[in-house]
Every structure is written in structure tokens, then in C-alpha cells.
Design an enzyme around this catalytic site. Structure first.
Site, PDB file in Angstrom:
ATOM      1  N   SER A 210       0.833  -1.193   0.000  1.00 57.64           N
ATOM      2  CA  SER A 210       0.000   0.000   0.000  1.00 57.64           C
ATOM      3  C   SER A 210       0.878   1.258   0.000  1.00 57.64           C
ATOM      4  O   SER A 210       1.591   1.513  -0.961  1.00 57.64           O
ATOM      5  CB  SER A 210      -0.961  -0.037   1.202  1.00 57.64           C
ATOM      6  OG  SER A 210      -1.990   0.901   1.064  1.00 57.64           O
TER       7      SER A 210
ATOM      8  N   ASP B 134      -9.136  -4.664  -6.016  1.00 60.43           N
ATOM      9  CA  ASP B 134      -8.775  -3.834  -4.858  1.00 60.43           C
ATOM     10  C   ASP B 134      -9.903  -2.850  -4.556  1.00 60.43           C
ATOM     11  O   ASP B 134     -10.292  -2.061  -5.410  1.00 60.43           O
ATOM     12  CB  ASP B 134      -7.482  -3.079  -5.160  1.00 60.43           C
ATOM     13  CG  ASP B 134      -6.852  -2.464  -3.923  1.00 60.43           C
ATOM     14  OD1 ASP B 134      -7.580  -2.185  -2.952  1.00 60.43           O
ATOM     15  OD2 ASP B 134      -5.627  -2.246  -3.927  1.00 60.43           O
TER      16      ASP B 134
ATOM     17  N   HIS C  60      -7.547  -5.514  -1.404  1.00 58.32           N
ATOM     18  CA  HIS C  60      -6.319  -4.826  -1.006  1.00 58.32           C
ATOM     19  C   HIS C  60      -5.371  -5.761  -0.268  1.00 58.32           C
ATOM     20  O   HIS C  60      -4.157  -5.693  -0.438  1.00 58.32           O
ATOM     21  CB  HIS C  60      -6.679  -3.624  -0.130  1.00 58.32           C
ATOM     22  CG  HIS C  60      -5.552  -2.652   0.045  1.00 58.32           C
ATOM     23  ND1 HIS C  60      -4.905  -2.048  -1.013  1.00 58.32           N
ATOM     24  CD2 HIS C  60      -4.941  -2.171   1.159  1.00 58.32           C
ATOM     25  CE1 HIS C  60      -3.960  -1.243  -0.558  1.00 58.32           C
ATOM     26  NE2 HIS C  60      -3.962  -1.304   0.754  1.00 58.32           N
TER      27      HIS C  60
END
Length: 818
Positions: free
Chosen positions: A683, A756, A790
Site C-alpha cells: 500500500s 482492490d 487490497h
């Protein structure tokens, strides 16, 4: 109402002299067997402590789900992901067994009557501790249902309670009544019919309007939004529920008519319901959490007795991280009163840049049933409301904070005597971990509501992380609210890390703790502080070391300076039997995540503990100890902006300086080869990785998972950046590694979940970054994991992630030369 105990970490790994790919051609691939073993290791159970704190519910957690489970049909509507098969939010991991552990005798009880093939989703103790309710995801062919079951604690027997399936899209679908006589449930309405089917023929163009009103709003980027009216009708279908009261014999009484309830909560007296209903119009640019809502108080038959608020659709907030909604927010029941609502209202329209009278930003209001008198002001706050801990009429703690300055205050108020001025308990910076006083210990009352544990002489217990320059040392303090004096009852001591999971008695002298050391896996203990020091501990669990062959992994918490004087912290991990003098420098994987600070002092504080268990998880970098790499885990990458300076104004120089400091330290120690170091992150850590590859030649390769690389695609802010692109275009452009893809000369592996759902990290970010590097003649690889969000969930996806990372390190780092 019951806070589950933390899940014990799982760590399993094997050493390998050399990697063996062991993969099939095409399709999903497997990493070396030593890495597969880490993925497939049994995981520790999850624990939930009973209200009387003498029984623990033990939920066995299963292996990772397969891709077939993760790839099941899923609807993406209004920012939600819905499993249409079960009419619930999408999830892929469920408890596979349930048992009870007696805290006093340490005996575990098996249970009768559990559903075959248990897929436990949620559980909740009844306030009187006679029952444990849980939901079971029942599957049969292509059909499914969320079933409500109840466990009789005395009989140790479970049975299905609800004759109809629950709806668990916006909530878990059930809550206990305060008197434990039954549950309030959300049913799938019996007459709702089949979900609407899209015709495939457009009704017409999709239209959106914006009218000039002079107000700037933050419009963050979101995934899975509604796209048309057909989506809106499908969304409405799946969030429609029928409330019902279900007694312990399974007899039901409907409560009102079906509606789009996003939340329902019962007053402590059991006489009223607070309901929140999603209202039209919906939006195509914000998720359901920003849709309009109607807040009402109802009697237990569903009749509306009081209108609390009608909240409009909110398409963006004013600029700034201290911006909030205009009007009523954070509506809840006062835990220590029969039926009183409490909420807060911004006095600046939710806009932190607006001047306010007397400096009051938030009012906190209290409104008691039967709601005929006007609400009373409970507190006037100069910052934003940050929660309240209820105790009794003469004691409650209310918190406020301001992100811009990181200021935090805690006040003692007397809810039953509002003329008494509030008393300041603590003021400081919430990023100053060394000075944190800890959080008050709470206890579920007879109605199941959390209350302050108040001792003799109006004393509280505080549970804190105990951050120190030597690392975290968790503690329990007793604080007198009259004298403000503190007494330390317990603090973790070397060579162990001992954390308080629960306080078991009112005096704070009997604790349930988790205790670990670098070579000892976390286990639960009873600690009796009334006994002599050497006799206080009694083991409650005895989980063995998951990887005895990795018991001798070397771990050290290291400190080193950055060139501007900021002190850095990192966890250095080395393979077993490694000797720097004998074996020389190793190839290394660094794994980090930058963090913003408002002071260099806070950024310099030590994080973590040298006495934590040497955990090895497939998700973090330590797994590659098994492949012979040195690992630098979570090295500090602070981005500091003191005073009026914004941290990101100097993001790149600080990022590079942090990386240089880390590299110099591990090279100085002789444990890492300067020319064989990789950098990685997930991330925002992937964003960091792209920037370090673009602006330094410190690393031979980068591993970037689920990142964002072009900040113009998140123009209304990201992380803690509160300025929109148009206020700070140079910052956005300079920070975007996409803009500097031509400078990336080292190998970059990009991995991304193809579905995601995280705000800002669209899969497009990785696709365009890869396209840029490839088009510019650089070295990169893009791996898109089907059906993954994610964080990756399927066993096949995790195996592929490890296969790709290991192969990348093997090719570009392990055998690299100067």
C-alpha cells in the site's frame, strides 16, 4: 458488547539452503516448500472472554480459503461487497470449531449440537452469560443462509434458534436484549421476492450535476460505487431487513415494517430502539456510508416515538483532516442511563478553517427519554469529539483531539450534574507515545454495555502500551480521579513482553495476560498480583513453538540516526546460526511503511519491543529468513512537518535520508551486502518503494504490493495529506513515482489485487506504472491476482505472491554483484 481477546500470532517457517521453485507451468505457481509450510501452518485460535470473565470461548481458525471460495459471486454496490448467496457482506474466513475454556480450572469443554461443517462468522455473549449466540454460514449447493444459533453454557449444547435466515449486509444481524431474554435480529424479509434482474438495456444516459456554490469539498476516490438506477434498486433490495424480537425458544415477534436499516441499537433499559435508515437520493461518487440517513427512536413494537435527525446525502467534506459532517453525528445511547441519547454537533459547519465563537468546535448533547424536554449540553469542546467512556452520574471521561496539531485532551465530567465544570485529566500530543497515560479499563455491565471500572475512592485502572526508549513495556496503573495520583500495579519486565488482555477482578490484581519472549510463543497466563513475585503466574494455554528449527533466529531492536538528527528504530532479523564474522554480509530485504509526524521528537521515539516473539508470517518480510536473507522489518521512515510546515513538502529528501540511514547502519554492522539489498512494502509502503527506486540507487530491486503511484488520481488528498491537488500541485507531482518512471533503473515487481476496494489504490495504478516502466525500457513485472482485494486472501494468491517475490529476489538480489 464483548471485546474479543487478541488472536495469538502464528509463526511457522523452515530454513532452506537453496530455493526450489517447484511450480507448474501456467496458472497459479508454488514457492519453495519451506515457504509453503509457512502458509499452510495451523493458525492460533481466537478467544472471547465472557462477561463474568471466568470462561473463554475458543474459536478455531481454519487454513486459508481456496480461490474457489474467494471467487464466489460478489456484488459491488455503493462501496459494499455483498455475497448474494447468503445476503451478507463478503467474507472468506470462518471459525471451524467452538469450545469453552474455564479460566479457573484451565479445562476445555467440548460442545454438543454444533452445526455440521461449522462456518462461524460472529458470536456474542448474553449479558447474563447463560448463552452464547453465533452465526453459521450454511451452504447447500448454490444456495446459502446466515443462520442464528445459540449455545446453552450450562448444558454445553448448541441449537439453531432463528427459523428464518438473517440479513448481514450492513450489520452482523443480531444483538442481545439487555435483560438477556432474547435477541433483536435482522431477518431477510419473507415476502421480498427475488432480487431485481438487470435488463441489459439502458434506461438512458447516466447524469450527474454540480451547481456552483462556492464551497470546496474533499471528494476522495472510492471503488465499487453505484453506476445506474438498476444498481440502486439492487442495493436497496439487499439492505432491506425485517426487525424481529426472538426469544430463547425461537418464538418471534416482528418489529415494525421492513426498512433499509444500517444500524439498530437497544437502549440499556430495553424500552427503546435507535434506528438509522439509509435514504434516497443515492450517489454515484460516494459510498453508502455517505448516503443520507434518518435517525429515529422507536418503541419495541417499531412505532416511531421520537425523530432524532434527517441527515442529507454528503458528497464530500470541507478540506482538512479535522473536517466533519455538518449537524448531528456519533449518535448513541448513554451506557449508564436507562434511555438517554448522546451526540455531537459541529459549531463550525464541520469546516476546520472557519472561525468559531469562544473557540468551541463541537458541542456534545444529551437527551433523555421520553424526549419531551430539549436536549442539554454535556460538553463544549475546542477540538473534535473523540469519544466518551461512561461510568456513573458523577464520572465519565470525554476525549477531544485535533489532527492538525496532534493535540489530545481528556476531561472528567459529571453527566448527572451538568453545572459542575469539567476537570482536565490529561493533555498532550497523541503521537507522543512515551507520555501516553493509557486507556481506561472498561467492564460490561449487567445490560451488556461497556462502563468504566471504578474502584474505591473514585479510582480508575489504566491499560497502556508503556512506550519507553528501551521499547514497549505494557502496564496497568490505578489513577485516583480526586488526587490525580497514580499507582503502578503491573509493568512488563525484561526478558519477556507481557501484555494485559483483560483485568479479571475489580481491584486490578488478577490479570489475564499474554506472555512471550524472542524464543517463546505467546501464551495466555493468569497473573495474581497479590502473591509473591515468583508465584504470580499460572499458565492458561501451552501452545508449543511453531517452528523449533527457527527458534534460534536472531532478532535485535536497533537504533540509528538520520542525517538531520532524527532517531530511527528497526527490527533486525538474521537466520539461525548466522555469524557475521564467519559468514559475511547477507542479501537483505527491507520492508517499511512511512508515517507522518508533527515533531522530530515524536518521530524519534522507539517503537516495538526487543522481547516480542520472533514471529514469521507469510504476509511480512520475515518469511524470507527461511531463504537465507537478512531482514530489516519496519525501519522508521518518518516524514516530519513541524509547526506550520506540512510533512509532505519535504517528503522525498526525508524518505531518501531514512533509506540511506538504514542502509548505512546494516552495512556498518556487517550483516548486509550494500549491493544486495531489496526494498519493499504494501500500500503506502509500495508507494515508498516506487519513490526510492526512482530517486536512489540504494536497492537492487523493489517489491511493491497494492500501491498507488500517480497522486493526481487521488486529487483530494491521501494518507494524512489534506491539501487538494490544486492547492499543492508541486507536492503531488514531485511525490508521484509515476512521474519519475524514467529514472527507475532497478528491477520493480508490482503485485496488485485485481479487485482492490481500498480508496486510492485502484488496480489501474499498478497497471499504468508497469506500462510506464516497460515503455521506457525499464525492468518490471506486473502480477494481478484475480478476485483479490487490497489484502490477499486465497491460498493460491498467497502462494503466488511468495513465488513471485522469491523469484524476483533470487534473480535480481541474491546473486547481484557490485
Amino acid at each position: 458488547m464483548n471485546k474479543p481477546l487478541p488472536m495469538l500470532p502464528l509463526n511457522l517457517g523452515l530454513m532452506a539452503a537453496s530455493p526450489q521453485a517447484g511450480a507448474q507451468e501456467g496458472g497459479y505457481r508454488l514457492p519453495p516448500a519451506v515457504l509453503q509450510a509457512i502458509v499452510d501452518a495451523p493458525r492460533a485460535p481466537a478467544l472471547s472472554l465472557s462477561p463474568q470473565r471466568n470462561i473463554v470461548a475458543v474459536v478455531q481458525t481454519p487454513p486459508l480459503p481456496g480461490i474457489a471460495e474467494v471467487a464466489q459471486p460478489e456484488l459491488k454496490l455503493a462501496g459494499l461487497r455483498i455475497n448474494p448467496r447468503t445476503c451478507s457482506s463478503s467474507r472468506f474466513s470462518f471459525g471451524t470449531d467452538l469450545s469453552l475454556l474455564d479460566v479457573g480450572t484451565r479445562k476445555e469443554s467440548r460442545l454438543r449440537g454444533l452445526p455440521r461443517g461449522l462456518r462461524l462468522a460472529d458470536l456474542s455473549w448474553s449479558p447474563d452469560q447463560r448463552y452464547l449466540a453465533f452465526t453459521h454460514m450454511a451452504l447447500k449447493g448454490d444456495r446459502g443462509a446466515v443462520e442464528l444459533w445459540v449455545l446453552d453454557i450450562e448444558a454445553r449444547k448448541a441449537r439453531k434458534l432463528s427459523p428464518q435466515p438473517l440479513s448481514a449486509v450492513l450489520t452482523r444481524g443480531f444483538n442481545w436484549l439487555p435483560d438477556s431474554s432474547g435477541l433483536l435480529v435482522h431477518w431477510r424479509p419473507s415476502g421480498i421476492g427475488k432480487p431485481p434482474v438487470a435488463s441489459g438495456i439502458p434506461f438512458g444516459p447516466i447524469e450527474q450535476d454540480s451547481t456552483s456554490d462556492g464551497h470546496v469539498r474533499q471528494l476522495r476516490t472510492y471503488q465499487d460505487l453505484l453506476k445506474n438506477e438498476e444498481d440502486a434498486r439492487l442495493f436497496e433490495y439487499y439492505i432491506t431487513v425485517q426487525m424481529a424480537i426472538l426469544d430463547l425458544h425461537g418464538k418471534a415477534r416482528l418489529v415494525g415494517a421492513p426498512g433499509q436499516y444500517s444500524r439498530t441499537s437497544i437502549a440499556p433499559s430495553g424500552e427503546y430502539l435507535l434506528t438509522q435508515s439509509i435514504t434516497r437520493p443515492y450517489s454515484y461518487i460516494v459510498p453508502a456510508s455517505s448516503f443520507g440517513e434518518r435517525l429515529e427512536v422507536r418503541d419495541m413494537h417499531g412505532e416511531v416515538v421520537h425523530q432524532v435527525a434527517n441527515l442529507p446525502l454528503e458528497e464530500g467534506l470541507p478540506p482538512g483532516n479535522d473536517a466533519v459532517s455538518e449537524g448531528v453525528r456519533h449518535v448513541s445511547w448513554r451506557a449508564d442511563a436507562p434511555a438517554s441519547l448522546v451526540w455531537t454537533e459541529a459549531q463550525d459547519g464541520g469546516d476546520p478553517s472557519r472561525e468559531v465563537i469562544d473557540g468551541i468546535r463541537d458541542l456534545v448533547l444529551l437527551h433523555a427519554a421520553p424526549f419531551r424536554e430539549p436536549p442539554r449540553v454535556l460538553a463544549r469542546l475546542t477540538m473534535r469529539y473523540a469519544g466518551i467512556a461512561w461510568g456513573r452520574d458523577d464520572v465519565a471521561l470525554i476525549n477531544e483531539r485535533w489532527h492538525k496539531t496532534r493535540d489530545y485532551k481528556q476531561w472528567m465530567i459529571t453527566p448527572g450534574h451538568l453545572s459542575t465544570p469539567p476537570e482536565l485529566i490529561y493533555a498532550g500530543s497523541y503521537e507522543d507515545r512515551y507520555s501516553s497515560p493509557g486507556s481506561p479499563v472498561m467492564r460490561a455491565d449487567v445490560n451488556g454495555f461497556p462502563r468504566l471500572l471504578i474502584g474505591p475512592g473514585t479510582t480508575l485502572l489504566l491499560d497502556g502500551a508503556g512506550a519507553t526508549p528501551e521499547g514497549d513495556r505494557p502496564f496497568i496503573d490505578r489513577l485516583s480521579l480526586t488526587t490525580k495520583q497514580k499507582e503502578r500495579l503491573f509493568q512488563s519486565a525484561a526478558p519477556y513482553f507481557e501484555n494485559v488482555a483483560a483485568v479479571l477482578n475489580d481491584e486490578g490484581t488478577l490479570l489475564l495476560t499474554t506472555r512471550e519472549s524472542p524464543t517463546e510463543r505467546p501464551n495466555y497466563y493468569l497473573r495474581d498480583l497479590t502473591k509473591p513475585e515468583g508465584e504470580q503466574l499460572t499458565a492458561l494455554t501451552n501452545y508449543p513453538h511453531p517452528t523449533p528449527q527457527l527458534k534460534d533466529v536472531v532478532k535485535e531492536q536497533i537504533r540509528y540516526p538520520r542525517n538531520d538528527g532524527v532517531e530511527m528504530t528497526a527490527t533486525l532479523m538474521l537466520p539461525p546460526q548466522y555469524d557475521a564474522a564467519r559468514d559475511g554480509p547477507l542479501p537483505m530485504l527491507m520492508w517499511a511503511y512511512p508515517q507522518e509526524f508533527k515533531s522530530a521528537g515524536a518521530a524519534s521515539q522507539t517503537t516495538g519491543s526487543p522481547y516480542r516473539f520472533n514471529s514469521v508470517s507469510y504476509w511480512g518480510p520475515a518469511v524470507f529468513l527461511a531463504m537465507g536473507y537478512a531482514v530489516l522489518d519496519n525501519p522508521s521512515f518518518p516524514i516530519v512537518g513541524s509547526g506550520d510546515d506540512e510533512p509532505n513538502d519535504t517528503y522525498l529528501p526525508q524518505l531518501v535520508a531514512s533509506a540511506e540511514a538504514a542502509v548505512e547502519e546494516v552495512v556498518r554492522r556487517g550483516v548486509a551486502d550494500r549491493h544486495r539489498i531489496a526494498i519493499g512494502g504494501h500500500s503506502y509502503g509500495a508507494f515508498m518503494t516506487g519513490n526510492l527506486l526512482a530517486h536512489t540507487r540504494l536497492f537492487r530491486a523493489g517489491i511493491a504490493r497494492s500501491g498507488a503511484y500517480n497522486r493526481t488520481l487521488t486529487p483530494f488528498g491521501f494518507q494524512s495529506e489534506e491539501r487538494p491537488y490544486w492547492k499543492a500541485p508541486d507536492v503531488y507531482q514531485t511525490m508521484s513515482p509515476f512521474n519519475n518512471a524514467d529514472k527507475i533503473k532497478d528491477a520493480m515487481l508490482l503485485i496488485h489485487g485485481a479487485e482492490d476496494s481500498n480508496s486510492g489504490t485502484f488496480p489501474l495504478q499498478s497497471e499504468r506504472m508497469f506500462q510506464a516502466i516497460k515503455g521506457l525500457g525499464g525492468t518490471a513485472r506486473l502480477v494481478m491476482l484475480p478476485n483479490e482485494s487490497h489484502a490477499y486472501r486465497a491460498r493460491e494468491s498467497i502462494m503466488q505472491m511468495l513465488y513471485e517475490t522469491n523469484a524476483w529476489l533470487e534473480k535480481y538480489v541474491k546473486h547481484a554483484t557490485a
